[in-house]
Structure formats: structure tokens, C-alpha cells
Scaffold this motif. Structure first.
Motif, PDB file in Angstrom:
ATOM      1  N   ILE A   1      94.688  74.722  50.553  1.00 55.83           N
ATOM      2  CA  ILE A   1      95.367  74.236  51.634  1.00 55.83           C
ATOM      3  C   ILE A   1      96.645  74.969  51.527  1.00 55.83           C
ATOM      4  CG2 ILE A   1      96.391  72.530  52.602  1.00 55.83           C
ATOM      5  CD1 ILE A   1      94.250  70.603  51.423  1.00 55.83           C
TER       6      ILE A   1
ATOM      7  N   GLN B   1      87.077  68.988  52.742  1.00 56.63           N
ATOM      8  CA  GLN B   1      87.929  68.694  53.862  1.00 56.63           C
ATOM      9  C   GLN B   1      88.166  67.361  54.229  1.00 56.63           C
ATOM     10  OE1 GLN B   1      86.110  71.213  56.672  1.00 56.63           O
ATOM     11  NE2 GLN B   1      87.633  72.848  56.698  1.00 56.63           N
ATOM     12  N   HIS B   2      87.099  66.475  54.089  1.00 52.83           N
ATOM     13  CA  HIS B   2      87.161  64.906  54.463  1.00 52.83           C
ATOM     14  C   HIS B   2      88.181  64.218  53.492  1.00 52.83           C
ATOM     15  CE1 HIS B   2      86.012  61.201  56.030  1.00 52.83           C
ATOM     16  NE2 HIS B   2      85.893  60.846  54.863  1.00 52.83           N
TER      17      HIS B   2
ATOM     18  N   ARG C   1      91.662  65.207  53.683  1.00 49.83           N
ATOM     19  CA  ARG C   1      92.470  65.013  55.084  1.00 49.83           C
ATOM     20  C   ARG C   1      92.854  63.318  54.366  1.00 49.83           C
ATOM     21  NH1 ARG C   1      91.821  67.732  59.629  1.00 49.83           N
ATOM     22  NH2 ARG C   1      90.254  69.423  59.562  1.00 49.83           N
ATOM     23  N   ARG C   2      91.710  62.563  53.755  1.00 49.13           N
ATOM     24  CA  ARG C   2      92.244  61.266  53.729  1.00 49.13           C
ATOM     25  C   ARG C   2      93.231  61.358  52.535  1.00 49.13           C
ATOM     26  NH1 ARG C   2      87.158  58.148  51.458  1.00 49.13           N
ATOM     27  NH2 ARG C   2      88.819  56.561  51.516  1.00 49.13           N
TER      28      ARG C   2
ATOM     29  N   ASN D   1      96.540  61.382  54.769  1.00 47.63           N
ATOM     30  CA  ASN D   1      96.385  60.637  55.869  1.00 47.63           C
ATOM     31  C   ASN D   1      97.778  60.341  56.466  1.00 47.63           C
ATOM     32  OD1 ASN D   1      95.146  59.069  57.719  1.00 47.63           O
ATOM     33  ND2 ASN D   1      95.237  57.055  56.703  1.00 47.63           N
TER      34      ASN D   1
ATOM     35  N   GLU E   1     101.759  71.365  60.088  1.00 45.16           N
ATOM     36  CA  GLU E   1     100.467  71.443  60.081  1.00 45.16           C
ATOM     37  C   GLU E   1     100.070  72.036  58.758  1.00 45.16           C
ATOM     38  OE1 GLU E   1      98.418  73.506  63.456  1.00 45.16           O
ATOM     39  OE2 GLU E   1      98.720  75.488  62.455  1.00 45.16           O
TER      40      GLU E   1
ATOM     41  N   SER F   1      90.071  75.374  59.374  1.00 45.36           N
ATOM     42  CA  SER F   1      90.564  74.156  60.143  1.00 45.36           C
ATOM     43  C   SER F   1      91.954  73.984  59.723  1.00 45.36           C
ATOM     44  CB  SER F   1      89.635  72.876  59.687  1.00 45.36           C
ATOM     45  OG  SER F   1      89.725  72.569  58.525  1.00 45.36           O
ATOM     46  N   THR F   2      92.592  73.044  60.473  1.00 43.73           N
ATOM     47  CA  THR F   2      93.722  72.479  60.257  1.00 43.73           C
ATOM     48  C   THR F   2      93.976  70.860  60.211  1.00 43.73           C
ATOM     49  OG1 THR F   2      94.373  72.416  62.738  1.00 43.73           O
ATOM     50  CG2 THR F   2      94.865  74.583  61.644  1.00 43.73           C
ATOM     51  N   VAL F   3      95.168  70.596  59.579  1.00 42.46           N
ATOM     52  CA  VAL F   3      95.362  69.465  59.553  1.00 42.46           C
ATOM     53  C   VAL F   3      96.853  68.979  60.072  1.00 42.46           C
ATOM     54  CG1 VAL F   3      96.047  67.333  57.908  1.00 42.46           C
ATOM     55  CG2 VAL F   3      94.371  68.974  57.265  1.00 42.46           C
ATOM     56  N   SER F   4      97.186  68.217  61.263  1.00 43.07           N
ATOM     57  CA  SER F   4      98.393  67.867  61.666  1.00 43.07           C
ATOM     58  C   SER F   4      98.978  66.930  60.855  1.00 43.07           C
ATOM     59  CB  SER F   4      98.332  67.596  63.203  1.00 43.07           C
ATOM     60  OG  SER F   4      97.720  68.521  64.047  1.00 43.07           O
TER      61      SER F   4
END
Length: 165
Positions: free
Chosen positions: A4, A50-51, A54-55, A58, A147, A160-163
Motif C-alpha cells: 500500500i 485488499q478486503h 480496507r477493513r 475503515n 487516498e 486499486s485505491t482506498v479513499s
């Protein structure tokens, strides 16, 4: 290798570009610049990684980061030396890094207490050249990281990205 990363603004890329003439004595000069947040290695299931990441992030807020100088690793824990980099200061980055290390574990000698936020510029040159670069002053650059990117090191691209709210 998956990681990341936080993208860096054009102003940071310009600093790297301005330093480029002083980096030509190094065997490997980075053309793409980003800020490593957490390494993951080569997971069996990228989608589940990724999941879970992301958690773990969060409710992580956007955070400030600042490039404040030039430094180098004379004896990095992996790869060739020296490694010349832009120093980064960011309590928010450290908080997200610590949260991800708590969830996924630390890469020995690179993460956790050993984590040094930085933007790599070059590696494989003379220590004298690295020392001279570290003596240079730069105009600090501060930005908001809003992000993060999941980075596939094999293909050298964001997957992919995470905002961050």
C-alpha cells in the motif's frame, strides 16, 4: 510484491527531478515516486488481502505528510547501498502504518519500529555522493494524503485505491 503506497504530489516529483543531475552517478534511479505505507509480499489471494486491508483502514482519516529533506541509508536491510531518499514526516502515516502492522504483521527490519517513511530517489552509488546529497537543503513540501493505492510491484502499477475520509 504487493504494498500500500501513498501517491506524492507533483511538487515532490519536481524535487526529485531537480535532484536528478546529482543522481546520475547512481546505478538505479527511481522514475516513479511514491510513499510506501505497508508491504505485503506476494499474497495467495489479492482480493481478500485488499478486503482485509480496507477493513483495517475503515475509519482512517486523510492525513498530512511533509517532505523535509534528503538523507540516505548506508546499509539498508535489503538490496544494494546506499539508498538516497527524501525524508517524510507524518504522524498520520505512522498511525496507518502501525494499524496495518498490527493487523498483518511487520516485515523484519523494515516495518514497525524500524519503519522510516521516505521517498526513494536512487540506489547503488558512492557513499560520498549520497553524503553530499544529504547535505543539500530542499524547500519542504506539505500535502494531504486523501487516498492510498494497492500497488502491484510485479507489474509496476496501481491495482486499486482506498479513499480516506
Amino acid at each position: 510484491m504487493f504494498s500500500i503506497n501513498a501517491p506524492v504530489p507533483g511538487r515532490v516529483a519536481r524535487i526529485a527531478s531537480d535532484l536528478h543531475p546529482s543522481l546520475v552517478g547512481f546505478d538505479r534511479i527511481r522514475e516513479h515516486h511514491s510513499l510506501l505505507v505497508k508491504r505485503f509480499g506476494d499474497p495467495d489471494h489479492v482480493a481478500s488481502l485488499q478486503h482485509e486491508a480496507r477493513r483495517a483502514m475503515n475509519d482512517a482519516p486523510a492525513f498530512e505528510a511533509a517532505v523535509t529533506g534528503v538523507d540516505y541509508f548506508s546499509d539498508p536491510p535489503e538490496g544494494s547501498a546506499p539508498v538516497v531518499y527524501l525524508t517524510v514526516e507524518s504522524p498520520g502515516l505512522r498511525q496507518i502504518h502501525d494499524r496495518l502492522v498490527e493487523r498483518f504483521g511487520a516485515v523484519d527490519m523494515l516495518e514497525g519500529d524500524d519503519y522510516t517513511p521516505h521517498v526513494t530517489l536512487a540506489r547503488d552509488g558512492s557513499e560520498a555522493d549520497a553524503r553530499r546529497l544529504a547535505e543539500r537543503e530542499i524547500e519542504p513540501v506539505t500535502w494531504t494524503v486523501s487516498e492510498l493505492q494497492f500497488w502491484d510491484g510485479t507489474y509496476g502499477e496501481s491495482v486499486s485505491t482506498v479513499s480516506l475520509p
